[in-house]
Design an enzyme around this catalytic site. Structure first.
Site, PDB file in Angstrom:
ATOM      1  N   TRP A  27      -9.672   1.738  -3.647  1.00 51.88           N
ATOM      2  CA  TRP A  27     -10.435   1.846  -2.396  1.00 51.88           C
ATOM      3  C   TRP A  27     -10.951   3.266  -2.213  1.00 51.88           C
ATOM      4  O   TRP A  27     -12.137   3.488  -1.917  1.00 51.88           O
ATOM      5  CB  TRP A  27      -9.534   1.439  -1.224  1.00 51.88           C
ATOM      6  CG  TRP A  27     -10.236   1.153   0.060  1.00 51.88           C
ATOM      7  CD1 TRP A  27     -11.590   1.036   0.264  1.00 51.88           C
ATOM      8  CD2 TRP A  27      -9.619   0.941   1.333  1.00 51.88           C
ATOM      9  NE1 TRP A  27     -11.839   0.760   1.585  1.00 51.88           N
ATOM     10  CE2 TRP A  27     -10.644   0.696   2.264  1.00 51.88           C
ATOM     11  CE3 TRP A  27      -8.287   0.930   1.771  1.00 51.88           C
ATOM     12  CZ2 TRP A  27     -10.383   0.439   3.610  1.00 51.88           C
ATOM     13  CZ3 TRP A  27      -8.030   0.665   3.105  1.00 51.88           C
ATOM     14  CH2 TRP A  27      -9.071   0.427   4.008  1.00 51.88           C
TER      15      TRP A  27
ATOM     16  N   ARG B 200      -5.819  -7.659  -4.493  1.00 53.56           N
ATOM     17  CA  ARG B 200      -4.883  -8.754  -4.257  1.00 53.56           C
ATOM     18  C   ARG B 200      -4.987  -9.237  -2.821  1.00 53.56           C
ATOM     19  O   ARG B 200      -5.596 -10.257  -2.541  1.00 53.56           O
ATOM     20  CB  ARG B 200      -3.445  -8.302  -4.595  1.00 53.56           C
ATOM     21  CG  ARG B 200      -2.437  -9.438  -4.598  1.00 53.56           C
ATOM     22  CD  ARG B 200      -1.035  -8.912  -4.795  1.00 53.56           C
ATOM     23  NE  ARG B 200      -0.602  -8.067  -3.681  1.00 53.56           N
ATOM     24  CZ  ARG B 200       0.056  -8.501  -2.608  1.00 53.56           C
ATOM     25  NH1 ARG B 200       0.356  -9.782  -2.492  1.00 53.56           N
ATOM     26  NH2 ARG B 200       0.417  -7.668  -1.652  1.00 53.56           N
TER      27      ARG B 200
ATOM     28  N   SER C  84       3.082  -4.400  -3.829  1.00 55.19           N
ATOM     29  CA  SER C  84       1.835  -4.355  -4.590  1.00 55.19           C
ATOM     30  C   SER C  84       2.125  -4.078  -6.068  1.00 55.19           C
ATOM     31  O   SER C  84       1.547  -4.695  -6.964  1.00 55.19           O
ATOM     32  CB  SER C  84       0.917  -3.280  -4.005  1.00 55.19           C
ATOM     33  OG  SER C  84      -0.348  -3.317  -4.618  1.00 55.19           O
TER      34      SER C  84
ATOM     35  N   ARG D 232       0.809   5.395   1.094  1.00 50.05           N
ATOM     36  CA  ARG D 232       0.965   4.089   1.728  1.00 50.05           C
ATOM     37  C   ARG D 232       2.442   3.849   1.991  1.00 50.05           C
ATOM     38  O   ARG D 232       3.302   4.404   1.280  1.00 50.05           O
ATOM     39  CB  ARG D 232       0.438   3.035   0.733  1.00 50.05           C
ATOM     40  CG  ARG D 232       0.363   1.634   1.251  1.00 50.05           C
ATOM     41  CD  ARG D 232      -0.152   0.696   0.173  1.00 50.05           C
ATOM     42  NE  ARG D 232      -0.498  -0.589   0.741  1.00 50.05           N
ATOM     43  CZ  ARG D 232      -0.866  -1.661   0.032  1.00 50.05           C
ATOM     44  NH1 ARG D 232      -0.952  -1.566  -1.287  1.00 50.05           N
ATOM     45  NH2 ARG D 232      -1.163  -2.787   0.627  1.00 50.05           N
TER      46      ARG D 232
ATOM     47  N   HIS E 254      -3.012  10.234 -10.990  1.00 48.23           N
ATOM     48  CA  HIS E 254      -1.797   9.761 -10.316  1.00 48.23           C
ATOM     49  C   HIS E 254      -0.708  10.825 -10.347  1.00 48.23           C
ATOM     50  O   HIS E 254       0.443  10.544 -10.007  1.00 48.23           O
ATOM     51  CB  HIS E 254      -1.274   8.477 -10.974  1.00 48.23           C
ATOM     52  CG  HIS E 254      -2.052   7.243 -10.632  1.00 48.23           C
ATOM     53  ND1 HIS E 254      -2.519   6.979  -9.367  1.00 48.23           N
ATOM     54  CD2 HIS E 254      -2.431   6.178 -11.391  1.00 48.23           C
ATOM     55  CE1 HIS E 254      -3.150   5.815  -9.374  1.00 48.23           C
ATOM     56  NE2 HIS E 254      -3.120   5.315 -10.579  1.00 48.23           N
TER      57      HIS E 254
ATOM     58  N   CYS F 261      -1.379   2.442  -3.993  1.00 49.96           N
ATOM     59  CA  CYS F 261      -1.443   2.915  -2.603  1.00 49.96           C
ATOM     60  C   CYS F 261      -2.876   3.030  -2.086  1.00 49.96           C
ATOM     61  O   CYS F 261      -3.088   3.585  -0.995  1.00 49.96           O
ATOM     62  CB  CYS F 261      -0.729   4.258  -2.486  1.00 49.96           C
ATOM     63  SG  CYS F 261       1.057   4.109  -2.704  1.00 49.96           S
ATOM     64  N   GLY F 262      -3.847   2.531  -2.825  1.00 48.90           N
ATOM     65  CA  GLY F 262      -5.222   2.584  -2.338  1.00 48.90           C
ATOM     66  C   GLY F 262      -6.165   3.393  -3.219  1.00 48.90           C
ATOM     67  O   GLY F 262      -7.248   3.788  -2.779  1.00 48.90           O
ATOM     68  N   THR F 263      -5.776   3.590  -4.469  1.00 49.16           N
ATOM     69  CA  THR F 263      -6.603   4.330  -5.426  1.00 49.16           C
ATOM     70  C   THR F 263      -8.002   3.732  -5.557  1.00 49.16           C
ATOM     71  O   THR F 263      -9.011   4.451  -5.474  1.00 49.16           O
ATOM     72  CB  THR F 263      -5.944   4.285  -6.826  1.00 49.16           C
ATOM     73  OG1 THR F 263      -4.548   4.519  -6.693  1.00 49.16           O
ATOM     74  CG2 THR F 263      -6.586   5.274  -7.772  1.00 49.16           C
TER      75      THR F 263
HETATM   76  P1  A3P Z   1      -2.113  -5.174  -2.362  1.00 43.28           P
HETATM   77  O1  A3P Z   1      -1.476  -5.485  -3.679  1.00 43.28           O
HETATM   78  O2  A3P Z   1      -1.109  -4.927  -1.291  1.00 43.28           O
HETATM   79  O3  A3P Z   1      -3.138  -6.166  -1.955  1.00 43.28           O
HETATM   80  P2  A3P Z   1      -4.418   0.803  -6.218  1.00 43.28           P
HETATM   81  O4  A3P Z   1      -5.894   0.745  -6.105  1.00 43.28           O
HETATM   82  O5  A3P Z   1      -3.844   2.149  -5.925  1.00 43.28           O
HETATM   83  O6  A3P Z   1      -3.939   0.223  -7.497  1.00 43.28           O
HETATM   84  O7  A3P Z   1      -3.831  -0.087  -5.039  1.00 43.28           O
HETATM   85  C1  A3P Z   1      -4.029  -1.467  -5.042  1.00 43.28           C
HETATM   86  C2  A3P Z   1      -3.851  -1.991  -3.639  1.00 43.28           C
HETATM   87  O8  A3P Z   1      -5.023  -1.655  -2.871  1.00 43.28           O
HETATM   88  C3  A3P Z   1      -3.739  -3.488  -3.628  1.00 43.28           C
HETATM   89  O9  A3P Z   1      -2.897  -3.783  -2.519  1.00 43.28           O
HETATM   90  C4  A3P Z   1      -5.179  -3.901  -3.409  1.00 43.28           C
HETATM   91  O10 A3P Z   1      -5.340  -5.196  -2.919  1.00 43.28           O
HETATM   92  C5  A3P Z   1      -5.630  -2.856  -2.404  1.00 43.28           C
HETATM   93  N1  A3P Z   1      -7.086  -2.660  -2.372  1.00 43.28           N
HETATM   94  C6  A3P Z   1      -7.932  -2.625  -3.423  1.00 43.28           C
HETATM   95  N2  A3P Z   1      -9.193  -2.459  -3.015  1.00 43.28           N
HETATM   96  C7  A3P Z   1      -9.148  -2.375  -1.669  1.00 43.28           C
HETATM   97  C8  A3P Z   1     -10.151  -2.236  -0.653  1.00 43.28           C
HETATM   98  N3  A3P Z   1     -11.431  -2.129  -0.968  1.00 43.28           N
HETATM   99  N4  A3P Z   1      -9.745  -2.199   0.626  1.00 43.28           N
HETATM  100  C9  A3P Z   1      -8.440  -2.324   0.958  1.00 43.28           C
HETATM  101  N5  A3P Z   1      -7.456  -2.481   0.041  1.00 43.28           N
HETATM  102  C10 A3P Z   1      -7.802  -2.508  -1.249  1.00 43.28           C
END
Ligand code: A3P
Length: 319
Positions: free
Chosen positions: A71, A285, A163, A155, A130, A67-69
């Site tokens: 980031w 991704r 994802s 998210r 988490h 969900c954006g961990t």
């Molecule tokens: P998608 O698979 O939809 O592309 P987490 O970090 O919680 O494991 O989540 C991974 C999701 O965050 C993936 O989504 C990944 O591409 C997205 N992500 C990783 N880094 C990011 C960034 N800097 N900005 C926006 N999305 C990002």
């Protein structure tokens, strides 16, 4: 107290073995206080609950997986470290290290019995988990002060499901999307159900907005600068007027942007410390909202939306 010459795994083995079990793709899950935790985390979670001593200036970054961990870790690190490491600097740690190498992952650290590592970190500490809010240690969650701060990112569960499937497929190429989708819908996903996970943090953020900041991945995409400003203020490191005028927020956003991070050599090859099993590029991704439409039928989307809507009804939280 606990027996120091036993590992948590040995000490709590019987307790874990008695919990309801479900095999989900690459993981064994156990139902622990209402959440399907990866089995190998549970002994460490108990030790975390019993032994963790928060410092008042700690910031715990919490999230549901996918969900954006990554980031949030990058953004929080860039904000907190900006005096020592100006975000525009070509040698910034986030250009040399994967975000997961900059911020320790509590659940894996405790699962590995390495919690002494957290004691050695200088203040203010940034760490991530988490776990749902309800499973965090009491000194973090109680409301009589002395607790640290928690930042949560959630998210749209439909995009989370997509994802997660792509992520799991890196280990299980034959995994069908339908199987992951069903697990998301019935809650038997790591730290699921996702709605209860988000709700636990949501409720805490409503009760105690100075202590728990609730962010959404989609809001971060829509208004990165505004949310970085909020994040910094919440963590006790607000951007000054001079910094704002000099474009410091935009520099953080740029440093942590999906395209920039995905393009870095360090985020392409190899595996990262906290997630030894996964290649680093599995965390970068597509980085958009709404990719679910490329993987689910409208019926599937409506079904998951309905489950989530029903579970969140009357809570003030919606996706
Ligand atoms: P998608 O698979 O939809 O592309 P987490 O970090 O919680 O494991 O989540 C991974 C999701 O965050 C993936 O989504 C990944 O591409 C997205 N992500 C990783 N880094 C990011 C960034 N800097 N900005 C926006 N999305 C990002």
């Amino acid at each position: 107290g606990s027996v120091p010459n036993h590992t948590p795994k040995e000490e709590f083995g019987e307790l874990v073995a008695a919990l309801p079990h479900k095999q989900q793709s690459i993981l064994d899950l156990r139902l622990y206080h209402g959440f399907w935790l990866p089995e190998h985390w549970i002994p460490g979670t108990i030790v975390f609950q019993r032994r963790f001593t928060p410092r008042p200036d700690d910031v715990i970054l919490a999230s549901y997986p996918k969900c954006g961990t990554t980031w949030l870790k990058a953004l929080a690190f860039a904000v907190m470290a900006r005096d020592a490491h100006p975000p525009a600097h070509p040698d910034h740690p986030l250009r040399r290290l994967n975000p997961h190498e900059c911020i320790p992952f509590i659940d894996e650290i405790f699962a590995g019995g390495e919690d002494a590592k957290l004691d050695l970190l200088p203040s203010p500490r940034l760490m991530n988990t988490h776990l749902p809010f309800s499973l965090l240690p009491d000194p973090v969650t109680n409301s009589n002060g002395g607790t640290c701060r928690v930042v949560y990112v959630c998210r749209d569960p439909k995009d989370m499901a997509v994802s997660l499937w792509h992520f799991l497929r890196r280990r299980h190429p034959d995994l069908a999307f339908a199987a992951t989708f069903e697990s998301v819908c019935d809650g038997t996903v790591p730290v699921g159900p996702v709605w209860d996970h988000a709700l636990s943090h949501w409720r805490a953020s409503v009760t105690n907005p100075d202590r728990v900041l609730f962010l959404k991945y989609e809001d971060l995409l829509r208004d990165s600068a505004g949310n970085v400003r909020r994040l910094a203020a919440f963590m006790g490191r607000p951007f000054s007027a001079d910094e704002e005028a000099a474009g410091a927020i935009e520099e953080v956003v740029e440093l942590c942007s999906f395209e920039k991070m995905k393009g870095l050599e360090v985020n392409k090859a190899g595996t990262s410390g906290a997630y030894k099993a996964m290649p680093r590029d599995a965390f970068f991704r597509k980085g958009v909202a709404g990719d679910w439409a490329n993987h689910m039928s409208p019926e599937m989307a409506a079904r998951l939306d309905a489950v989530v809507r029903e579970k969140l009804q009357g809570t003030g939280l919606a996706f």
